[in-house]
Design an enzyme around this catalytic site. Structure first.
Site, PDB file in Angstrom:
ATOM      1  N   TYR A 180      -2.975  10.782  13.902  1.00  0.00           N
ATOM      2  CA  TYR A 180      -4.112  11.670  14.135  1.00  0.00           C
ATOM      3  C   TYR A 180      -5.413  11.173  13.501  1.00  0.00           C
ATOM      4  O   TYR A 180      -6.445  11.836  13.562  1.00  0.00           O
ATOM      5  CB  TYR A 180      -3.783  13.091  13.629  1.00  0.00           C
ATOM      6  CG  TYR A 180      -4.395  14.179  14.483  1.00  0.00           C
ATOM      7  CD1 TYR A 180      -3.845  14.525  15.708  1.00  0.00           C
ATOM      8  CD2 TYR A 180      -5.553  14.848  14.074  1.00  0.00           C
ATOM      9  CE1 TYR A 180      -4.414  15.507  16.510  1.00  0.00           C
ATOM     10  CE2 TYR A 180      -6.127  15.829  14.871  1.00  0.00           C
ATOM     11  CZ  TYR A 180      -5.557  16.158  16.082  1.00  0.00           C
ATOM     12  OH  TYR A 180      -6.111  17.125  16.872  1.00  0.00           O
TER      13      TYR A 180
ATOM     14  N   ASN B 226       0.997  24.570  21.319  1.00  0.00           N
ATOM     15  CA  ASN B 226       0.223  23.421  21.832  1.00  0.00           C
ATOM     16  C   ASN B 226       0.619  22.180  21.033  1.00  0.00           C
ATOM     17  O   ASN B 226       1.701  21.649  21.225  1.00  0.00           O
ATOM     18  CB  ASN B 226      -1.278  23.694  21.799  1.00  0.00           C
ATOM     19  CG  ASN B 226      -2.027  22.978  22.922  1.00  0.00           C
ATOM     20  OD1 ASN B 226      -1.771  23.290  24.074  1.00  0.00           O
ATOM     21  ND2 ASN B 226      -2.932  22.063  22.616  1.00  0.00           N
ATOM     22  N   ALA B 227      -0.260  21.733  20.113  1.00  0.00           N
ATOM     23  CA  ALA B 227       0.144  20.757  19.093  1.00  0.00           C
ATOM     24  C   ALA B 227       0.636  19.416  19.626  1.00  0.00           C
ATOM     25  O   ALA B 227       1.315  18.680  18.924  1.00  0.00           O
ATOM     26  CB  ALA B 227       1.225  21.354  18.181  1.00  0.00           C
ATOM     27  N   GLU B 228       0.288  19.094  20.900  1.00  0.00           N
ATOM     28  CA  GLU B 228       0.738  17.809  21.453  1.00  0.00           C
ATOM     29  C   GLU B 228       2.261  17.687  21.342  1.00  0.00           C
ATOM     30  O   GLU B 228       2.810  16.605  21.172  1.00  0.00           O
ATOM     31  CB  GLU B 228       0.033  16.630  20.747  1.00  0.00           C
ATOM     32  CG  GLU B 228      -1.421  16.508  21.058  1.00  0.00           C
ATOM     33  CD  GLU B 228      -2.277  17.606  20.421  1.00  0.00           C
ATOM     34  OE1 GLU B 228      -2.741  18.475  21.189  1.00  0.00           O
ATOM     35  OE2 GLU B 228      -2.476  17.609  19.216  1.00  0.00           O
TER      36      GLU B 228
ATOM     37  N   ASN C   4      -1.044  31.055  19.858  1.00  0.00           N
ATOM     38  CA  ASN C   4      -2.018  30.034  19.490  1.00  0.00           C
ATOM     39  C   ASN C   4      -3.017  29.890  20.617  1.00  0.00           C
ATOM     40  O   ASN C   4      -2.616  29.634  21.746  1.00  0.00           O
ATOM     41  CB  ASN C   4      -1.330  28.684  19.264  1.00  0.00           C
ATOM     42  CG  ASN C   4      -2.304  27.619  18.797  1.00  0.00           C
ATOM     43  OD1 ASN C   4      -2.971  27.794  17.774  1.00  0.00           O
ATOM     44  ND2 ASN C   4      -2.409  26.544  19.544  1.00  0.00           N
ATOM     45  N   GLU C   5      -4.280  30.073  20.294  1.00  0.00           N
ATOM     46  CA  GLU C   5      -5.311  29.937  21.317  1.00  0.00           C
ATOM     47  C   GLU C   5      -4.951  30.725  22.552  1.00  0.00           C
ATOM     48  O   GLU C   5      -4.919  30.154  23.652  1.00  0.00           O
ATOM     49  CB  GLU C   5      -5.434  28.492  21.747  1.00  0.00           C
ATOM     50  CG  GLU C   5      -6.056  27.626  20.747  1.00  0.00           C
ATOM     51  CD  GLU C   5      -6.538  26.385  21.434  1.00  0.00           C
ATOM     52  OE1 GLU C   5      -5.752  25.740  22.108  1.00  0.00           O
ATOM     53  OE2 GLU C   5      -7.717  26.111  21.320  1.00  0.00           O
TER      54      GLU C   5
ATOM     55  N   TYR D 126     -13.338  21.663  17.889  1.00  0.00           N
ATOM     56  CA  TYR D 126     -13.153  20.201  17.884  1.00  0.00           C
ATOM     57  C   TYR D 126     -14.388  19.549  18.483  1.00  0.00           C
ATOM     58  O   TYR D 126     -14.354  19.067  19.615  1.00  0.00           O
ATOM     59  CB  TYR D 126     -11.901  19.831  18.693  1.00  0.00           C
ATOM     60  CG  TYR D 126     -10.607  20.224  18.035  1.00  0.00           C
ATOM     61  CD1 TYR D 126      -9.864  19.296  17.315  1.00  0.00           C
ATOM     62  CD2 TYR D 126     -10.131  21.525  18.112  1.00  0.00           C
ATOM     63  CE1 TYR D 126      -8.677  19.646  16.699  1.00  0.00           C
ATOM     64  CE2 TYR D 126      -8.939  21.885  17.499  1.00  0.00           C
ATOM     65  CZ  TYR D 126      -8.225  20.941  16.793  1.00  0.00           C
ATOM     66  OH  TYR D 126      -7.041  21.281  16.188  1.00  0.00           O
TER      67      TYR D 126
ATOM     68  N   GLU E 141      -8.638  26.119  12.964  1.00  0.00           N
ATOM     69  CA  GLU E 141      -8.469  24.674  13.158  1.00  0.00           C
ATOM     70  C   GLU E 141      -9.857  24.091  13.293  1.00  0.00           C
ATOM     71  O   GLU E 141     -10.562  24.412  14.247  1.00  0.00           O
ATOM     72  CB  GLU E 141      -7.716  24.356  14.461  1.00  0.00           C
ATOM     73  CG  GLU E 141      -6.242  24.616  14.424  1.00  0.00           C
ATOM     74  CD  GLU E 141      -5.597  24.354  15.796  1.00  0.00           C
ATOM     75  OE1 GLU E 141      -6.110  23.534  16.577  1.00  0.00           O
ATOM     76  OE2 GLU E 141      -4.578  25.009  16.075  1.00  0.00           O
TER      77      GLU E 141
HETATM   78  C1  IPT Z   1      -5.929  22.755  19.696  1.00  0.00           C
HETATM   79  C2  IPT Z   1      -4.546  23.318  19.500  1.00  0.00           C
HETATM   80  O1  IPT Z   1      -4.568  24.611  18.974  1.00  0.00           O
HETATM   81  C3  IPT Z   1      -3.711  22.434  18.611  1.00  0.00           C
HETATM   82  O2  IPT Z   1      -2.381  22.841  18.676  1.00  0.00           O
HETATM   83  C4  IPT Z   1      -3.841  20.993  18.988  1.00  0.00           C
HETATM   84  O3  IPT Z   1      -3.260  20.815  20.240  1.00  0.00           O
HETATM   85  C5  IPT Z   1      -5.301  20.623  19.041  1.00  0.00           C
HETATM   86  O4  IPT Z   1      -5.959  21.417  19.958  1.00  0.00           O
HETATM   87  C6  IPT Z   1      -5.553  19.214  19.482  1.00  0.00           C
HETATM   88  O5  IPT Z   1      -4.942  18.324  18.640  1.00  0.00           O
HETATM   89  S1  IPT Z   1      -6.634  23.430  21.125  1.00  0.00           S
HETATM   90  C7  IPT Z   1      -8.320  22.955  21.221  1.00  0.00           C
HETATM   91  C8  IPT Z   1      -8.559  21.546  21.331  1.00  0.00           C
HETATM   92  C9  IPT Z   1      -8.899  23.601  22.429  1.00  0.00           C
END
Ligand code: IPT
Length: 948
Positions: free
Chosen positions: A310, A87-89, A146-147, A206, A244
């Site tokens: 970020y 993921n990680a944008e 990841n996720e 988040y 995270e």
């Molecule tokens: C989470 C991801 O694991 C990470 O790679 C990054 O994309 C992040 O989001 C947002 O910056 S996923 C989570 C928001 C559901």
């Protein structure tokens, strides 16, 4: 347990691929270590390592060995998250563009996809394995995938895929525990759940989301209250892990900008939300991001722009003056000295009215046989009220109402506190402290404790002692000595107080002053900075990195942004000399009262010269020769595939596929040439292109400009209906279509396959003609997946003529180009490139981060790419923004030599465009021990004989 020691893993995320300067990795590690963190979590971006299937390379700026070494040098453990999905944008969420050509669903055990994944893991796995702690390396844990959490409607997770990923890592030699990162606490793959289960369950969270445009607004966020209870159901045998937790936010094209993200996710957010996580007894805690970095060289996904700052604790320019950085230091250090926390029982968050005298305050206890921790917040966590309260808690001395000496405690706005009860410090025990504990040390007979509170707050501590308090500095308020117990209050001010109570010295600080204290591990005898050995506490200023003591001399390294007075608060052995960055302090003072030595270190303003960019001697070339009649595209790739595997997100509607990845073009920009012979009746051309959010496209027939979709930051695809000029019957024509490729989409939901959303031309109609009467050619970066620049990787270059020639690299053949400045610009739609070079002679011993800043008063639509010594470090869109300042790190910039810059100017409308303002700006002036920074490899331009 790590090497026999029980640790809370306190970690920040940092992606080496977003700082392509191995010489700066230690800088970031030291800045994270200086907070009292012990771990960094990192992703690996597969797309940058295997640009072509089977052609894997992890060298130079993509190497791992130097990353592992830097972590070890700093005394930082690593949590490895090598994907395959991240993921990680990042473009494709880390999947290389060629994954669009796999037939099966991605992130499932579809054979061709799994084959690709196993190929990757067979290469990255052994590299990670070499870095494991069992081999003397820094890696403690590895996260597969990841996720892997969100199936599309109507689907279930493919657990066999997760298991296959894990099996592949084990086969590659991974022996450290697997941890997962569930996309919230769903419980997927927790130990005991069977196929795909991991060793340690973890999830992400988040709560404030990713919209930074209302940075003071916390309403609408979710506030977790049941994380511990859910954890006990899902994974009671593993330490509670948040792999995270929100440390900032990404920001989209046209967004409010990262300074607003830094406000939304600021120090108050950290206090309220992180302490809430501690109330759940979190033991593995990783903040995403610790340092964000830069989406250089097209590595980002379509939604995001170049900066990946970020809004994190360490800014993109690597400075550490966001208050949220300092706040983290207070929190992480507390856990370093509070082993009781690791065995404490978290209590339920509901039904906590018994502890406070007001329902406005919520109190969550964590208890052990001895110590307890009370996490206090506003019941309405968004509240900005000032709320007085008293706390009624059990203790070894029976139930206590705090404060005991009258008055009340206060919670000021968005704040949260951890009050400690029966809290051991060396051989003493604080019966309680309402002020928060920053750190303490205990050497020989002397124990030093640092407490802090917010400005104006009243705090109180008590301890069992016969000793009378002696005020060494400042003053305190009410005190009481009775029955072998000393209790005293004080009001927090920026005037610190120091109180001696027998062998115990207590510093009473306000939070802002506490930020200036640093707790530094001393190296172990073997030099390891993983030392659990006793630290030194030093009051200084901007940043301290390392400490060593040899024969009474305390050698500190660090950074200053002003003349700073240093004070040695505590050290395990006697210190009678002090050096900073190798220079011995000449005028040492010794405090009569505390015995602490102190010295003033001067900040010296260096001479430095930053060149004026627009007055450089610029050269220019036209970079769109494709529209000229004489242009020869015989070397271009024929877009002649009548079949595509890529049908997950749409069906092919053109006679041949015009999806760029079908031809190996996966980033940067794309150019298509459509050949047809006119019948003279064509009047309209309509074309649907897809480049991802923020993209734009321009279309020509012959040399005639038809129009642009300039982009608005949101649309990832668009249909342009264009009017053709009169065409001559029987004459051949070429349509030229330039499309910005903003990166591939991510692929969060399993079976959505959104990463496969094609880039390029989706559909077109030439009125009155059948689609097959146009034959198309395509190019992206020269060579496509057989990319030219092995050093800067598979995504750094796009399709533009000057890029294909490699002229963005250092030392292009500018003697063949004409003079011309980007500030003069062009008067037509088209693409020009501008080249200049300048020398830097920056002072040694300083960190002076530089940014390239575009200033434009007009919103004229144009797109620009900035190349610095061949690395693409900026994609600027004048009419969308928001980014105008592009930080370029030392190491990409040569601070002691010549630098080459190349700038593309894609004028999107027929009146042309110019770069009105462009200058270099220093964003900080820091005197530092760090450096000189080794230059990243930057091979120069060489003729590319096959370029077209
Ligand atoms: C989470 C991801 O694991 C990470 O790679 C990054 O994309 C992040 O989001 C947002 O910056 S996923 C989570 C928001 C559901």
């Amino acid at each position: 347990m790590i090497n026999g020691e029980r640790l809370m893993i306190y970690s920040g995320e940092f992606h080496p691929f977003r700082l392509p300067v191995p010489g700066l990795w230690l800088d970031i590690f030291q800045k994270i270590k200086a907070l009292g963190f012990n771990t960094v979590s990192f992703y690996v971006d597969w797309a940058l390592l295997e640009g072509k299937q089977g052609d894997f390379s992890a060298e130079g700026v993509f190497g791992f060995e130097p990353f592992f070494k830097a972590a070890k040098d700093a005394g930082i453990y690593l949590l490895a998250r090598p994907g395959p999905y991240i993921n990680a944008e990042s473009s494709g969420g880390g999947f290389p563009g060629w994954i669009q050509r796999t037939r099966g669903h991605i992130r499932t055990s579809a054979p061709d996809f799994l084959n690709a994944v196993e190929g990757y893991i067979s290469k990255i796995g052994p590299i990670m394995a070499e870095g494991q702690i069992t081999k003397g390396g820094p890696i403690l844990l590895l996260q597969p995938e990841n996720e892997y959490s969100h199936p599309e409607d109507g689907h279930v997770l493919d657990k066999a895929y997760m298991q296959a990923v894990e099996d592949a890592y084990r086969k590659a030699g991974i022996v450290v525990p697997f941890i997962n990162n569930d996309g919230l606490n769903y419980g997927y793959f927790a130990p005991g759940t069977g196929l795909g289960e991991v060793d340690i369950y973890g999830h992400d969270s988040y709560p404030l989301g990713f919209d930074c445009s209302h940075p003071y607004n916390w309403t609408g966020s979710y506030f977790p209250t049941d994380f511990y209870a859910v954890h006990e159901q899902q994974s009671p045998s593993t330490p509670y892990a948040i792999v995270e937790f929100q440390g900032g936010s990404f920001d989209p094209w046209g967004g409010p900008g990262y300074d607003d993200c830094a406000i939304l996710l600021n120090n108050e957010f950290e206090r309220v939300y992180y302490k809430n996580d501690y109330s759940f007894g979190v033991k593995i805690f990783n903040l995403y991001m610790g340092y964000g970095g830069t989406n250089w060289g097209n590595l980002g996904f379509a939604v995001g722009y170049t900066s990946y700052d970020y809004g994190g604790p360490i800014k993109e320019d690597r400075t550490v003056w966001r208050e949220k950085y300092s706040e983290l230091k207070l929190q992480a250090n507390f856990f370093k000295v509070s082993p009781g926390y690791l065995i404490a029982q978290p209590h339920n968050q509901t039904n906590q009215s018994e502890y406070a005298n007001t329902s406005e305050i919520n109190v969550t206890p964590l208890t052990t046989n001895l110590t307890s921790f009370y996490v206090v917040r506003h019941t309405d966590w968004t509240s900005t009220a000032t709320t007085p309260y008293t706390l009624r808690v059990p203790s070894s001395a029976g139930n206590l109402t705090l404060p005991q000496l009258g008055g009340s405690l206060t919670l000021n706005g968005r704040d949260s506190k951890v009050h400690v009860i029966d809290y051991p410090v060396g051989s003493h025990v604080l019966l309680y402290s309402t002020a928060e504990v920053f750190t303490w040390t205990s050497y020989g007979s002397k124990t030093t404790v640092l407490l802090y509170g917010g400005p104006g707050e009243t705090h109180e501590i008590a301890l069992e002692t016969d000793a009378h308090p002696k005020i060494i500095e400042g003053h305190i308020g009410k005190s009481k000595i009775a029955g072998g117990r000393l209790t005293f209050q004080w009001r927090v001010s920026d005037q610190r107080a120091i109180v001696d109570i027998g062998s115990l010295t207590i510093y009473l600080l306000d939070r802002n002053s506490a930020y200036n204290y640093w707790v530094l591990d001393l190296p172990a005898e073997d030099g390891s900075r993983y030392s659990k050995s006793d630290p030194v506490i030093v009051k200084a200023g901007y940043l301290l990195r390392t400490a060593d003591i040899k024969t009474g001399m305390l050698a500190l390294t660090g950074d200053l942004n002003a003349t700073t007075s240093f004070e040695v608060i505590s050290a395990p052995t006697k210190v009678d000399g002090l050096s900073f960055n190798g220079r011995r302090a000449s005028h040492l003072e010794e405090s009569h009262a505390t015995g602490a030595i102190s010295a003033v270190v001067e900040f010296e303003v260096p001479k430095s010269h930053i060149p004026d960019l627009l007055s450089l001697h610029w050269k220019t070339v036209d970079s769109l020769p494709e529209i000229q009649p004489s242009y020869d595209d015989s070397k271009w790739t024929k877009a002649d595939h009548t079949y595509t595997n890529n049908t997950e997100t749409r069906n092919l509607t053109t006679p041949t596929s015009l999806y760029s990845s079908d031809y190996g073009y996966n980033g940067g920009s794309l150019i298509y040439r459509g050949h047809f012979t006119a019948n003279g009746k064509e009047s309209a051309f309509s074309i649907q292109t897809q480049g991802g959010e923020g993209y734009g496209a321009s279309v020509w027939v012959g040399e005639h400009f038809l129009g642009s979709w300039i982009g608005d930051g949101d649309e990832s695809h668009f249909t342009q209906n264009l009017t053709l000029p009169p065409l001559t019957r029987g004459k051949p024509y070429v349509l030229t279509v330039l499309i910005d490729h903003m990166g591939n989409e991510e692929s969060g939901p399993i079976y959505s396959d959104t990463m496969k959303m094609p880039r390029g031309i989706l559909d077109y109609t030439l009125a009155g003609r059948s689609a097959s009467e146009i034959s198309w050619k395509v190019t992206g970066n020269l060579g496509g997946e057989d990319y030219q620049d092995r050093v800067r990787g598979p995504l750094n270059e796009g399709a533009m003529f000057a890029e294909r020639q490699g002229w963005h690299l250092p030392g292009p053949p500018t003697d063949k180009f004409s003079s011309g400045s980007p500030s003069a610009g062009v008067s037509n739609a088209g693409v020009s490139f501008y080249f200049a070079s300048f020398d830097l002679d920056m002072p040694k011993g300083y960190d002076i981060p530089l940014s390239f800043v575009f200033t434009n008063s007009s919103g004229i639509p144009y797109r620009s790419q900035l190349y610095v010594n061949g690395y693409q470090f900026g994609k600027y869109i004048n009419h969308i923004g928001p980014q105008t300042a592009f930080p370029v790190p030392e190491g990409i910039l040569n601070y002691d030599g010549t630098n080459y810059i190349a700038l593309s100017l894609w004028a999107m409308n027929s009146t042309g465009a110019k770069v009105e303002g462009l200058h270099l700006e220093s964003t900080a002036l820091i005197q530092t021990s760090y450096g000189p920074v080794e230059l990243s490899p930057m091979p120069a331009w060489r003729p590319r004989p096959d370029a077209y």
